[in-house]
Structure formats: structure tokens, C-alpha cells
Design a protein around this motif. Structure first.
Motif, PDB file in Angstrom:
ATOM      1  N   GLY A   1       0.726  -1.264  -0.006  1.00  0.00           N
ATOM      2  CA  GLY A   1       0.068  -0.125   0.078  1.00  0.00           C
ATOM      3  C   GLY A   1       0.935   1.205   0.039  1.00  0.00           C
ATOM      4  O   GLY A   1       0.506   2.276  -0.270  1.00  0.00           O
ATOM      5  N   GLU A   2       2.053   1.201   0.296  1.00  0.00           N
ATOM      6  CA  GLU A   2       3.072   2.277   0.342  1.00  0.00           C
ATOM      7  C   GLU A   2       3.049   2.892  -1.061  1.00  0.00           C
ATOM      8  O   GLU A   2       3.394   3.892  -1.405  1.00  0.00           O
ATOM      9  N   GLN A   3       3.121   1.896  -2.224  1.00  0.00           N
ATOM     10  CA  GLN A   3       3.466   2.258  -3.610  1.00  0.00           C
ATOM     11  C   GLN A   3       2.633   3.110  -4.272  1.00  0.00           C
ATOM     12  O   GLN A   3       2.957   4.123  -4.811  1.00  0.00           O
ATOM     13  N   PRO A   4       1.340   2.903  -4.234  1.00  0.00           N
ATOM     14  CA  PRO A   4       0.358   3.772  -4.946  1.00  0.00           C
ATOM     15  C   PRO A   4       0.423   5.130  -4.385  1.00  0.00           C
ATOM     16  O   PRO A   4       0.399   6.093  -5.174  1.00  0.00           O
TER      17      PRO A   4
ATOM     18  N   LYS B   1      12.653  -5.944   0.393  1.00  0.00           N
ATOM     19  CA  LYS B   1      12.353  -6.315  -0.824  1.00  0.00           C
ATOM     20  C   LYS B   1      10.865  -5.602  -1.430  1.00  0.00           C
ATOM     21  O   LYS B   1      10.887  -5.377  -2.488  1.00  0.00           O
ATOM     22  N   GLU B   2      10.067  -5.349  -0.430  1.00  0.00           N
ATOM     23  CA  GLU B   2       8.974  -5.036  -1.129  1.00  0.00           C
ATOM     24  C   GLU B   2       8.317  -3.350  -0.731  1.00  0.00           C
ATOM     25  O   GLU B   2       7.294  -3.012  -0.941  1.00  0.00           O
ATOM     26  N   CYS B   3       9.709  -2.598  -0.565  1.00  0.00           N
ATOM     27  CA  CYS B   3       9.560  -1.381  -0.645  1.00  0.00           C
ATOM     28  C   CYS B   3      10.802  -0.939  -0.855  1.00  0.00           C
ATOM     29  O   CYS B   3      11.661  -0.973   0.168  1.00  0.00           O
TER      30      CYS B   3
ATOM     31  N   TRP C   1       5.851  -1.312  -9.242  1.00  0.00           N
ATOM     32  CA  TRP C   1       4.799  -2.452  -9.043  1.00  0.00           C
ATOM     33  C   TRP C   1       5.075  -3.564  -8.693  1.00  0.00           C
ATOM     34  O   TRP C   1       6.116  -4.162  -9.032  1.00  0.00           O
ATOM     35  N   PHE C   2       4.217  -4.353  -7.580  1.00  0.00           N
ATOM     36  CA  PHE C   2       4.618  -5.580  -7.137  1.00  0.00           C
ATOM     37  C   PHE C   2       3.297  -6.350  -7.351  1.00  0.00           C
ATOM     38  O   PHE C   2       2.330  -5.691  -6.899  1.00  0.00           O
TER      39      PHE C   2
END
Lengths: 393, 207, 821
Positions: free
Chosen positions: C368-371, C651-653, C659-660
Motif C-alpha cells: 500500500g505504500e506504492q500507490p 524487498k517490498e518497498c 509495481w509488485f
């Protein structure tokens, strides 16, 4: 059976014991009405400066002081008289004010302020009276001449711009900041009340050449001894070294860091740490006259170039203290109480010093802190952040 | 004044108050002991002598035997009490007329206001430490006991009207609601006994 | 009338009843003033201020406060909260726990009998457990820091009371962040220098005047602006009305980027840009790609105000590890928007002044950090940040953000921290290597996997071995994810204490339950308008606390008394003295600019109005002078690339928005073969989270066969032979629930909505049992957004549903503690 009957009787025989409260103080109320009527007729007579200085308490104290100020003599040739500031221009307020003034008249009659000493003793109380009134009417009398809407911020000094814009935005009461503009301040008080006074109370005096001190609040910097040309602003709790003491002015050395992207106006306490030490005017920041430049390094975490500089500037000979401890205590108390209204406030060591500004900004919507306190609390948080403590997350 | 009636009224009142007490709050250890061997047991036995009360008394006694088996029987009965009277209509049998007589089935409905109106007229109020809606069964029974004592040697219209208009309309519904909860059955027995008693009482008055 | 024939009483020895009869329940009444139709009083709430007519000790009627021109219909639910059958009426203790304490059979939690205890005993038990925890274990065993949306009122704010009293006893585990905005509030300080989600936004009049396009990104203003953190004023609706007019006159274009047609879109009659769920980032990347390739972006703005664009570009252009260029064609396959439409969208928003308004639900999903980050990058490329009616905001749907602030000070609150921390009974601060602060959404992990080390926001924390939970005005059995996982965790807890006024699922899964009264059974005061600070509202007690309930102030005063510190807790002041003090402090803070009447006058009038504030543009000061008014980011500039995050090595931020793929995603994404429907659990339209779900009559205005509605697409329904009004069973590998079908083509195929806050009503305590009412968190997964925020990912959830066959079990919620038998 006895028990059962008792129970019954408990219900039907319990007397109701509710008596009403006594009357309010009707006597006091009536006295007020009589006083009001008597004073009303004298209203117009008292509405001149002549009346005001008719007693020596006024003419020998505050009137003399006024003559030293810009409200007496200035380039525009306009002078403020006593009633301009002290008798409300609004008629209904006028009456209220007169009724208050009667206490001072009363004081003259009975001689409570008939000497300079007695007046000085009483000054705090009398001044507080006036400040309360300005506070309540949002400095209405000042604003009859000085209106926010008519101010040209562009021709103000940078520091004045920052402060005045902030004040204008909130339509702040002038006397909040400009106490002592027409008369001397009470002896035991340097300026203002509230937080500012609390911060000022932490200041010491008799600064020694070669020693280091910390600012108790945001303070103006100047390029010259006469304190005429603005050089910027020193942030709260910022270290300076005294180079020269010359009457009301002191020359200080500020060892600081700045980012060289932009004009390099903002001063930071240490390399790559956004702990604010104040800012400089564009002229000063861009000039070599007031600073010695030191090493330049790139901050790896942002890619921005930083430069160490040492500045020599002038400031007022006041509002400094030997140690930051008392400032920190004040800041901590403020943080613990003001910032816990909405949620459990994060521990100081929960964030590093560069994260705190963002987190702190996010909280500010919900707390009522003035600019000086905000700056101080933020700095306290940064200086007690994870960068400076070993406390676990 | 009919002294006989006055004596009977005292008996009636004390029985109404007894039921009120049982439905006001949980029995503590000492109170419960009276039902294993004491005045409580005595009263139950006496009541059982009347044919109509025999069955409910039997249920009460067998429930008492059941809870006697656990370490802290008063707690077991407290849990029963809570299950029945302290939950909502879906799970238990809330002891409030509003639940059974109002359209919403919620508390503080018209029956509550009716009781308040009665109390107001009489200059009475519910004890604030028992902060319950005024249409609580125990409050109704408590009030009824007082009415009866007040009547002294007679049975007034007010008394009869109160039983018929305020108690009977929901009594059966309430007692039936208790039967859908399965636990020791003590309070279900008490409720059935109460229903039988009130029905007998009013029948006798009317006869 | 004679009763002498009444044979059945003959021979009865009534004297025996004397010892069996307790004290009476009636007393002689105090002479009361004659009431005619009752008294009107004023109070406030998250739903707005109102006046209530009180007659015969009961709230009879409620009408909106006159100053509220756009009251929400939820005011109709207020009475139902006070007189709800779910009210907790007495202090209750789980029977099994009462008998066996920490050795109780915890698998029975949620399906157990309770017993009533006195307040005295309840507080003693509560205290004894705190004491046992501190002595037997240590501060790491107690978590008393989870808080929720509470009730309004600054004196009785329940979290403050709990925190203050418990801190006077000892240290406990605390939390950071919240469920609403966990990812957003963590990422945004790195990017724009503040949480953004709780920041005042550009004033609506400036937006209406200057914006040509408003992009509502997953943002349903009309639905969410009904409620506020403090007493809500609904002033925003005046501007929405004007916006509607401007849309009709084609002066402003509003585009809602959303898989569903929102209430806002319906109201404004505006446009929608459909997008596949959870695919905002590919769409945004493709927009950025278009802006870059077509050289439409504001280079100068980026140069002056932002850092790291050049470090982000290689990823955009496919020059990094993944070797995927983020073209509109690439995005089309994921987000379901035609490549040409993406290009057109990009061109249209850069053409004129565009205000982007991002909602919160898109950050309540995995990554949810990405958008949030990527939306900031887009806004930076548009170069309108700091301009009136341009740039980006993340809060215009919240608590009337965008209604200008008066600048007046609101009332403070009851102090959360002890006045004399040195007097704390237990001074032990040894957390035995466990962390004392945890990310809010990870507490179930603590219980299930104590000692595990996790990464969060640049730090490594060790999950504490929680043994006791204390909740006050907080319902995690609504807001946390994955009920069956929670059931497992609760088997491991020794003691759970809840303070609430209504039997939430949290209370039903507790051991000690203390009845608070509702906010309308106490005196208090509140800020009117969380962000606008429009005024101060008096909260006059409408009725006395029902049953044995007490105010939060009283409850925790009792606990403090147990600690021998009652005076220190209350400072010797009563409830009303606190109300007056908070008011007086407020008068003092405002005296320079907002004269206020004295307390008596205020209390009588019920309201102080500060008027309207001045219009204001977010980040205008930064735009004007980025040096002095630097952002709170590490560099002071907008950080398109964050070296700081990059250094964390997550890894995920990573260092820039990316885009993940999600663990579960609809429209061909992972898991959609078995569970093809994306379940959206957004904030409810007719509740405030789980608050007001217990308001029976009001609930019945939206339930279907007594169940929470599930909104579904007509094709999806047809395929499953489901008609509007049918009961459906919704399920996945995590759980199952019953809900009532509402067929609406506002919802596209592959998408369903169950609003969060629907009360959990499991058939029984067993893991996997059917939820009979329809709490979406029975189905959601309890995974973190990423190593950065460790926030909730409720909206990453795939389900399947079918028509429910057979006899539907009754709804087990909205009643007392006993579940099944």
C-alpha cells in the motif's frame, strides 16, 4: 413480620428533604448600577490627553516614557495621544474602559502610586490590565492606524516578513508581540507573557566573551553593531560563541552547516542532520563578508552537498542561556502534555532526527503551539532522537 | 378492617417480595444455603403442598441438587441468572415488560413509561442503586407487595388493576422465554412457580 | 371483594420468608420539577452535533444542530445506540475464567457463560491481573495501547483514561500507527515530508476557483465526509454542492479512478475511469511513462523541488532488473485500461490545473505504500504542487479537510500521561529484549509468534510475548484481519479486559467486561470541526448512565483508587470541573483572537462559533521558498527516490515506487482462478466503522434478511443463480460468512463489497465457523503491506460466493455475551 413492615415504612415515611439554595448577591448587583449611572456623565470630560496627564502619576511616568518612542516622534509627523491607544474608539467599550480606569483614578486619590517607586511597583499590574484589554479586543486601537491589509510585506525585512505574515494570517493581536512599544516594560519582565515570557525567563545575563551560550527562542541576527541591518534569524536552542560585548549588542560566532543547493540560507547543527539553527538573508548567505567557509561534503542519504561555515554576526545582548537543560525540560513537558491529546505520543527515540520534522509537522494541526515553542519542541525531539540515544525501538 | 385479610395480605405481600428478591439479583452463598437446608427449603416444601405448585417446586429442587454437585453452586446459579436475565431477548429472557409488549422489543418502551407514571402519582422512585428500567419484573413485584400492605385489610381495585394490567399481560410470555434456555433450571422453576402463584392469586381474588 | 376463600394459602407459614426477602427497590421520590414535553439539550458526536429532547429520563427525539446544513442520516441511529439491546449493562466476567483465571479454557473464549460481578470485584480482578502480569512476567506481557475511534468528547476520551491509569501502575507494550492509514502515514514523510493523511488540504473555494480537473483516486468523499474525528460540521458538503453545479456547467471535470461507481460519482454526476482492483500503480506508471515520452512533464519543477527523478527513470524505462518498460501497453494488461485511454488520461491531466485527491483504501492493501508514493511522483511531474487547485492531497475525504481552519484553539484533553511518573507502582522497564512499541497491526503476530524479529520502518523489532490485552472503546474484532487467525491467537492469551458500552465481538472474546456509558450519558465538550475548528460544542448529558454503566472517567478513577492514587488521577477534580477547566484553558489560548463567553454562558448556549477561516493552499509556502520552508523529508525536497528507504534493503518497498504483484488479485491475478471475486471492505456508508452497527432500527434500514449487504454485479449474480435479497455464503480458505445480496451495476464483474465494521457474529467459538452476520474481516488476510509500514492489507482479498441453501442460522451478534449453547 416486623421486617416486612419496616420495609414498607421505609418507603412511605421517608421525608423529602430538598431545600433550595440561597439567593445570589443581589446587593452587589445594585451597587454596580448606581456606580454606572454616576460615571456616565463625566465621560466626555475625561476624553482628552489633557485630562490624562492632569495628574502627576501619568505626566511623570508613562507620558515621559512615551516621548522616547516612535509613537511620539517619527518621520511622518503623526503623533499618538493617550486616548488614541487607551480609550477605546468603540463607544460601548469606552464606558467599560472608563469604569476600569476609575480604579486608577481612585488610586491617585488615595496615593497608591504617588511616587515613581510606588508606580514602578504597580506597573506590572497596571500594564497587565491594558494588555488584557488589548488582548480581548484584538488590539483594536493599534489597528485603527496599523492594518494588516494595508501592510506591504515586500518592503519589510525578511524576518519581519515571516513573523508579520504569520500574524496577519491569524489576525493576531498586535500587543501579543509588541509589548513595551510606547512605555517601558515592567521591571521583572523582559517582554510579553505566556510562552515567550516563560522562555525569556530562562535567559541569563552578563555573557562573557569567549564563552558559548544557547538562544532561548528565535532571535534576530544583524550584520552590524548598531543592529540596523537584518542578517537573518537564529533558531531556538542554538549555540553561539560570544566574540564581543558592546553595550546592547553582542557579536557572536555561529559554527554551522548548510546545504549548497539553493542560496544556502538555512543553517543546520551538524552535517547531514536537518536540525535547524536558523536562516540567513539572501545577501548574507551569498556574501563572503560574514562567513568563513570550511569543508564541503556530500550527504550520502540525499545526495546533497553540505558546507561547513562559521559566521560572525551581531545580535541583541539578551535571550541567551548557558545550558540547554532548562529549555529541554520545558520542551519535554510541552511535548508530553500537548502532543498526547490525540494519541500516545511516540517516544523521542522512536525516530531519527531527519524523520522528526515530518512526523512533527503531521501533529501540528491538532495542537496549539506558537512558533517559538514549535521550533523548540522539534529541536528537543531531534536532539533526543534515535541519532542521540541508544534506547531501543 | 378485616384482620384475616390483613394477615393474608401480609403473606401475599411477602411472597411477592420473595419472588422480587429472587429476580433482583443472584443469590450469594449464604442465601443459597437457606434453600439447601433452611427457611428457603421450608418455604418450598410448604408451597409444594399446594397441588399447582408441586411441579415447579420439584423442578427447583432438582436444579438445586444439580448445582450442589459443582464446587461453587452459587456461581453456577449466578451464571444461570446471567444467561437468563442479563442477556437480550435473543438468548435469554430479559425481565422487562417492554421486551414482550412493545413493537420494537427493546427496553425503555411504553411499559417502562407506564410504570414511571404510576410511581410519579404515588410519589415513588426506583432506588438509584438498582438502576433498572421501571418495568423490571422485580420492581413490579416489589411495588405490588407495597400496594398489598397499603391495602391493609382489603384488596383494592388498584391492586387488582395493577396485576391485571401491568403484570399479567407479559408474565406468560416472559416465563415461556425462560424455558428456551437450558441450564440447571432453577430460575425457570422459580419463574413457573411465580406464574402459578400470581394466576392463583388473581383467580382467588376474582372468585 | 373478599379473599377469605383463598384456600391455597392456608397453613402457609409466611414468617419463613422474612429471611428470604432482600431490601426493597423503591423509595420516596424527590420532588421533581413538572415536565411537560421534556427538555432540549445539545450534544455532539462523530456524526455531527444535535439537539435532543429528553423526557421522563429518556431521549425521545433527535434533530440536527441548526448550524449543520448537511446533517447525515446517521443521526437517526443515535437513539438506537443508547437503547441498544447490545448494551453492556453490568460488569461481567467470563464464568470459566472467573473459576480458573489464567488456567481457564481459552478455547472457549467467544462461547462462554458470563457472570455478573459488582464494580468493586470487577476492578479488583482487573487490578489483580495487571499486578500478576507485572510481577509474574513484566511490562512486555501487557498490551494496553491499542486504541480505536472512541466516542467524542475531550474529557472522557477513553484511550486517554486507559493510558493514564495503566501507566500509573506500570509500563506496558504500546503501538505506533493505525489501521486507517498505516501505510500512507509511514511512506509519506519520506516523500512529501509529513504524514499527508492527517494534514489540512487546500481550501475548497480555491479548488473550485482554480481546478479544471479533479481526480478522485479511490476516493468516495460523499460517503466518508459524513463522519469526523471530532464533532463533524459537514461544511464540506456545501462545496460539493457547488462542485456538482460546476460539473453540470462543464467548468470542472471530475474523474473518479475506481473499480466501482462511488456514492460521490452518483451524487456529482461525474466521470469514472474504471480500473482493475489493486492495479493503481501500473496505471500511474504508464501515465508517468506517457508524460515522460511525450515530454509533457514539468522539468523545471522537478529540478527545483524534487530529488531522485533520474534514479527512478531507469525503472520506468525498463532499464533495471525487471527489464520491463512501463508503457501503457504493459499497463493495459494489468489494470484493464486501454493503452490509448491511458495516454489520453495523461494528456488531459497535464493540460490544465489538476487537483489529485487520493483516498485511503488503496493504501490498505499489500504494498500500500506504492500507490501513495507513485501518486506523489505523478503530481510532481505535473508540477502543480503548491498551486491553488493543483497538486495532490491525501485527506480531502476526511473530517472536513479542505474547509479552511479558523486558527482557533480547540479544547485540550484529559491528560494521557501520569502527572507523577515517578510514582508508578511498577518501575520495571525491562522488556527482556522484546520491543516495547509495535506496529499497530502486528499484535496478533506477537501473540502467535513471540520473539520473532521483523523489519519495520528502518528498525528491527522483536515481537513481545503478550499475555494480557486491555481494550477501551476499541474493537479489534472488527478492525483487525482474519478472524480465525485471531481466534487461534486468543487461545494463547491469559487475560483479556474490555471497557465498552456495547457487546462488540471484542467484548465477547474477553474475560472481564466493564460497562462504560455512552457519550450521551455524561458531560463533556468537543471541538466542532476537526480541521476547520469552527467552534466548541457543549456535550450536555442527556440521560444518566443506564444500568450499572459508568463514565470512562469514573471507571479508571476506580482503578486509580485501587492503586492508592485517586487524587493524582483526577487532580481532585470532578467530571464537571474538568469540562470547565478544558473550556477555560481554551478561552485562555484564544483570548487574543477569539473572545469566548464565560463557561456558564457557553454551557447554557451550548456552542461557541469561531466563524470561517481564511482560504489556504497546501504546500504554497514550499513552492514559494523551498529552502526556508523545506519539506520534512531527509533532503527537504520531494523525494522521488529515497536513498534512506533504499538503504533499508527491503524487498517490498525499495528506493522508488514500483509495481509488485499482489498475493491475491482479481481479473486474472494470483488466486483468481479459485476465488475470482475481489472483496472490497471500505469504510461503511451508514456506520462509523463498527460504531452504530448495534443500533437496531437503523441497521434494519440497510440489512438484507437481517444480514450485512454484499454488493455484487448482476452478471456475477446471474452466473450463480442469485437474486437480489438472497442470502449468500461468501468464502475463501480463511473463512466463511453469510451476507445478503444487493445486486448493483455500480459494481463491475469480479468485484464485491462488504463494508467493514459489520459486527462479527460467529456461529460458535470454533475455528472456521460461519459468521452469521457478515464481517468482511472473516475473509481478509492478516499480512503486512511491506517491511516498511507493517500495516494492514485488508483490501488484498479474493473470495468466492454462492447462493446459501437451507435453513439460515440466526444472527448471533447484537446481544449479550453468550454465543451458542
Amino acid at each position: 413480620m416486623n421486617k416486612l413492615f419496616k420495609r414498607f415504612w421505609q418507603i412511605v415515611s421517608k421525608p423529602s428533604v430538598h431545600l433550595s439554595f440561597g439567593f445570589l448577591t443581589i446587593g452587589g448587583f445594585l451597587a454596580g448600577i448606581i456606580f454606572w449611572g454616576g460615571f456616565n456623565t463625566a465621560l466626555e470630560v475625561t476624553n482628552t490627553e489633557e485630562f490624562c496627564i492632569g495628574c502627576h502619576e501619568m505626566s511623570e511616568n508613562v507620558y515621559v516614557e512615551l516621548q522616547e518612542t516612535v509613537h511620539w516622534k517619527n518621520s511622518s509627523g503623526v503623533r499618538a495621544t493617550c486616548p488614541d491607544c487607551h480609550v477605546p474608539h468603540n463607544w460601548t467599550d469606552k464606558i467599560a474602559r472608563k469604569m476600569q480606569a476609575s480604579k486608577e483614578v481612585w488610586g491617585a486619590v488615595f496615593g497608591t502610586i504617588d511616587t515613581r517607586e510606588k508606580f514602578l511597583d504597580k506597573r506590572g499590574e497596571l500594564a497587565q490590565h491594558e494588555w488584557d484589554r488589548f488582548s480581548a479586543n484584538n488590539s483594536l486601537e493599534c489597528k485603527n492606524c496599523h492594518n494588516y491589509d494595508s501592510m506591504d510585506f515586500e518592503i519589510m525585512s525578511e524576518r519581519a516578513q515571516v513573523q508579520m505574515k504569520m500574524a496577519a494570517e491569524r489576525d493576531q493581536s498586535c500587543v501579543d508581540c509588541h509589548k513595551g512599544i510606547a512605555h517601558e516594560l515592567p521591571e521583572d519582565m523582559e517582554s510579553g507573557e505566556g510562552t515567550l515570557a516563560k522562555l525569556e525567563a530562562m535567559a541569563t545575563s552578563g555573557y562573557k566573551k569567549g564563552e558559548n551560550y544557547y538562544s532561548v527562542r528565535q532571535l534576530p541576527l544583524f550584520t552590524d553593531k548598531s543592529l540596523a541591518t537584518e542578517a537573518g534569524q537564529l533558531n531556538a536552542a542554538t549555540e553561539v560563541k560570544i566574540l564581543e560585548v558592546s553595550g546592547d549588542a553582542i557579536k557572536v560566532e555561529i559554527d554551522t552547516w548548510r546545504k549548497t543547493k539553493g542560496f544556502g540560507r538555512v543553517m543546520f547543527e551538524d552535517f547531514a542532520m536537518n536540525i535547524n539553527e536558523g536562516y540567513l538573508t539572501k545577501e548574507v548567505a551569498q556574501s563572503d563578508q560574514y562567513m568563513q567557509k570550511g569543508e564541503t561534503k556530500e550527504d550520502n542519504l540525499t545526495g546533497l552537498p553540505w558546507q561547513k561555515v562559521s559566521l560572525e554576526l551581531w545580535m541583541h545582548n539578551k535571550s541567551l542561556t548557558e545550558s540547554r537543560d532548562t529549555l529541554w525540560t520545558f520542551a519535554k513537558t510541552t511535548y508530553d502534555t500537548s502532543c498526547s491529546v490525540c494519541h500516545t505520543q511516540p517516544a523521542e527515540g522512536h525516530f531519527d532526527s531527519n524523520t522528526w520534522p515530518g512526523m512533527f509537522n503531521g501533529m501540528l494541526s491538532f495542537v496549539n503551539l506558537d512558533g517559538d515553542t514549535q521550533a523548540l519542541v522539534l529541536k528537543y525531539l531531534q536532539k533526543h532522537s534515535s541519532d542521540f540515544s541508544d534506547e531501543a525501538h | 378492617m378485616d384482620t384475616d385479610i390483613s394477615v393474608v395480605n401480609e403473606s401475599r405481600a411477602s411472597l411477592y417480595w420473595w419472588f422480587a428478591t429472587l429476580l433482583t439479583k443472584e443469590l450469594d452463598k449464604e442465601q443459597l444455603a437457606l434453600y439447601f437446608s433452611g427457611e428457603g427449603l421450608q418455604l418450598l416444601d410448604q408451597l409444594a403442598e399446594e397441588a399447582v405448585f408441586e411441579k415447579p417446586v420439584k423442578q427447583i429442587k432438582s436444579a438445586l441438587l444439580t448445582v450442589l454437585a459443582v464446587k461453587q453452586p452459587e456461581l453456577e446459579l449466578a451464571a444461570d441468572f446471567s444467561e437468563l436475565f442479563l442477556t437480550d431477548a435473543k438468548k435469554g429472557a430479559p425481565p422487562y415488560a417492554s421486551v414482550y409488549l412493545s413493537e420494537t422489543g427493546q427496553l425503555f418502551e411504553q411499559p417502562h413509561h407506564d410504570m414511571l407514571a404510576i410511581f410519579k402519582k404515588q410519589g415513588l422512585a426506583v432506588d438509584p442503586t438498582f438502576n433498572e428500567p421501571a418495568d423490571h419484573i422485580a420492581i413490579q413485584l416489589d411495588y405490588l407487595g407495597n400496594l398489598i400492605i397499603q391495602d391493609g385489610g382489603e384488596v383494592s381495585e388498584t391492586q387488582v388493576a395493577f396485576i391485571e394490567e401491568s403484570v399479567l399481560p407479559w408474565l406468560g410470555l416472559f416465563v415461556t422465554a425462560t424455558t428456551k434456555v437450558s441450564n440447571s433450571g432453577f430460575y425457570q422453576g422459580i419463574c413457573q412457580l411465580m406464574q402459578a402463584f400470581i394466576e392463583q392469586d388473581i383467580a382467588a381474588i376474582k372468585a | 371483594m373478599s379473599i377469605s376463600r383463598r384456600s391455597f394459602l392456608k397453613g402457609l407459614m409466611v414468617s419463613s420468608t422474612a429471611v428470604l426477602v432482600g431490601p426493597g427497590l423503591l423509595q420516596v421520590a424527590e420532588a421533581a420539577a413538572a415536565e411537560t414535553k421534556g427538555t432540549w439539550k445539545i450534544s455532539g458526536s462523530h456524526w455531527g452535533a444535535f439537539r435532543a429532547r429528553v423526557y421522563a429520563g429518556k431521549v425521545q427525539e433527535i434533530k440536527a444542530f441548526e448550524a449543520d446544513k448537511y446533517p447525515t442520516e446517521m443521526l437517526n441511529g443515535i437513539k438506537g445506540i443508547i437503547y441498544s439491546p447490545s448494551r453492556i449493562r453490568y460488569p461481567m466476567v467470563r464464568y470459566e475464567w472467573y473459576l480458573n483465571r489464567e488456567k481457564s479454557d481459552t478455547t472457549k473464549r467467544g462461547d462462554n457463560r458470563f457472570i455478573r460481578v459488582t464494580w468493586d470485584e470487577a476492578i479488583s480482578l482487573f487490578h489483580a491481573e495487571l499486578e500478576r502480569m507485572q510481577t509474574q512476567y513484566g511490562p512486555w506481557a501487557i498490551h494496553a495501547g491499542s486504541t480505536g475511534w472512541r466516542s467524542t468528547g475531550q474529557v472522557h476520551s477513553c484511550g486517554n483514561h486507559m493510558a493514564r491509569a495503566i501507566a500509573m501502575h506500570g509500563y506496558t507494550v504500546n503501538k505506533v500507527g493505525d489501521y486507517s492509514t498505516g501505510a500512507g502515514q509511514t511512506i509519506m514523510p519520506y516523500v512529501l515530508g509529513t504524514t499527508e493523511v492527517y494534514a489540512q488540504g487546500t481550501s475548497w473555494p480555491l479548488i473550485l476557483k482554480n481546478s479544471k480537473t479533479i481526480v478522485l483516486w479511490g476516493n468516495d468523499l460523499v460517503k466518508n465526509l459524513q463522519v469526523g474525528w471530532n464533532c463533524e460540521t459537514h461544511e464540506s458538503f456545501e462545496y460539493l454542492e457547488q462542485l456538482k453545479e460546476k460539473i453540470a456547467n462543464k467548468e470542472i471535470r471530475v474523474i473518479s479512478v475506481d473499480p466501482v461507481v462511488t456514492k460521490t460519482q452518483d451524487y456529482l454526476n461525474s466521470e469514472q475511469q474504471y480500473i482493475n482492483p489493486q492495479t493503481d500503480v501500473p496505471f500511474m506508471l504508464a501515465i508517468a511513462h506517457t508524460l515522460y515520452k511525450e515530454e509533457l512533464y514539468d522539468k523545471k519543477f522537478i529540478e527545483t523541488y524534487a530529488l531522485g527523478f533520474e534514479d527512478f527513470l531507469p525503472y520506468l524505462l525498463g532499464e533495471t532488473k525487471d527489464k520491463v518498460e512501463k508503457t501503457p501497453e504493459w499497463a493495459e494488461t494489468i489494470c484493464g485500461i486501454k493503452a490509448d485511454d491511458i495516454r489520453e488520461f495523461a494528456r488531459s491531466i497535464v493540460k490544465e490545473r489538476t487537483q489529485i485527491m487520493v483516498g485511503w483504501s488503496i493504501q490498505r492493501q499489500q504494498h500500500g505504500e506504492q500507490p501513495y508514493w507513485m501518486a506523489a511522483v505523478l503530481a510532481t511531474m505535473l508540477g502543480q504542487i503548491g498551486l491553488p487547485g493543483g497538486g495532490i492531497s491525501y485527506a480531502h475525504h476526511y473530517s472536513s479537510v479542505g474547509v479552511s481552519s479558523t486558527g482557533a484553539a480547540g479544547p485540550g484533553g484529559f491528560p494521557r500521561n501520569p502527572d507523577k511518573p515517578q510514582n508508578r507502582i511498577h518501575k520495571n522497564q525491562d522488556f527482556k529484549g522484546y520491543s516495547s512499541t509495535i506496529p499497530v497491526a502486528r499484535w496478533i503476530d506477537c501473540i502467535l509468534e513471540p520473539g520473532k524479529k521483523i523489519q519495520t520502518n528502518g528498525a528491527t523489532i522483536t515481537l513481545p510475548d503478550l499475555k494480557m490485552m486491555v481494550f477501551s472503546g476499541c474493537n479489534p474484532w472488527h478492525h483487525h484481519q482474519d478472524r480465525n487467525n485471531m481466534k487461534k491467537a486468543f487461545h494463547k492469551l491469559e487475560t483479556v479486559v474490555s471497557v465498552d458500552f456495547t457487546w462488540t465481538a471484542t467484548c465477547r472474546f474477553s474475560d472481564i467486561v466493564l460497562p462504560a456509558c455512552t457519550q450521551w450519558e455524561r458531560n463533556d465538550l468537543d471541538l466542532y470541526g476537526s480541521y476547520s475548528a469552527r467552534g466548541i460544542i457543549a456535550m450536555q448529558k442527556l440521560v444518566d448512565p443506564l444500568f450499572q454503566s459508568k463514565t470512562d472517567f469514573e471507571i479508571f478513577t476506580l482503578l486509580a483508587r485501587k492503586l492508592g492514587q485517586e487524587k493524582d488521577y483526577t487532580r481532585g477534580k470532578t467530571e464537571m470541573q474538568w469540562v470547565e477547566e478544558l473550556y477555560s484553558d481554551c478561552v485562555e489560548s484564544n483570548k487574543a483572537n477569539f473572545p469566548m463567553p464565560d463557561f456558564k454562558t457557553f454551557w447554557k448556549e451550548g456552542f461557541v462559533d469561531f466563524g470561517k477561516g481564511k482560504d489556504w493552499t497546501r504546500q504554497a509556502d514550499f513552492r514559494e521558498d523551498p529552502e526556508i520552508n523545506a519539506l520534512g523529508t531527509p533532503s527537504g525536497f520531494i523525494e522521488i527516490f529515497s536513498r534512506k528507504i533504499d538503504r533499508y534493503g527491503y524487498k517490498e518497498c525499495q528506493g522508488h515506487p514500483m509495481w509488485f504483484e499482489k498475493s491475491e488479485r482479481s481479473h486474472g491475478g494470483p488466486g483468481s482462478d479459485k476465488h475470482p471475486i475481489w472483496l472490497q471492505s471500505c469504510h461503511p456508508n451508514k456506520r462509523l466503522h463498527s460504531q452504530m452497527c448495534d443500533s437496531q432500527a437503523f441497521r434494519e434500514t440497510y440489512t438484507v434478511q437481517g444480514r450485512e449487504p454484499i454488493y455484487i454485479n448482476s452478471d456475477d449474480a446471474k452466473k450463480r443463480n442469485i437474486n437480489d435479497g438472497d442470502l449468500v455464503r461468501v468464502f475463501n480458505k480463511r473463512g466463511q460468512l453469510l451476507a445478503g445480496a444487493v445486486i448493483s451495476d455500480n459494481f463491475p464483474t469480479g468485484v464485491a463489497r462488504i463494508e467493514e465494521g459489520a459486527w462479527y457474529a460467529p456461529l460458535d467459538e470454533k475455528i472456521g465457523s460461519l459468521d452469521t452476520y457478515g464481517d468482511p474481516n472473516t475473509l481478509t488476510q492478516d499480512i503486512p503491506t511491506s517491511e516498511l509500514a507493517q500495516a494492514t492489507s485488508a483490501n488484498t482479498c479474493q473470495v468466492q460466493y454462492e447462493k446459501f441453501q437451507g435453513q439460515a442460522p440466526a444472527v448471533t451478534a447484537f446481544s449479550g455475551p453468550i454465543e451458542a449453547s
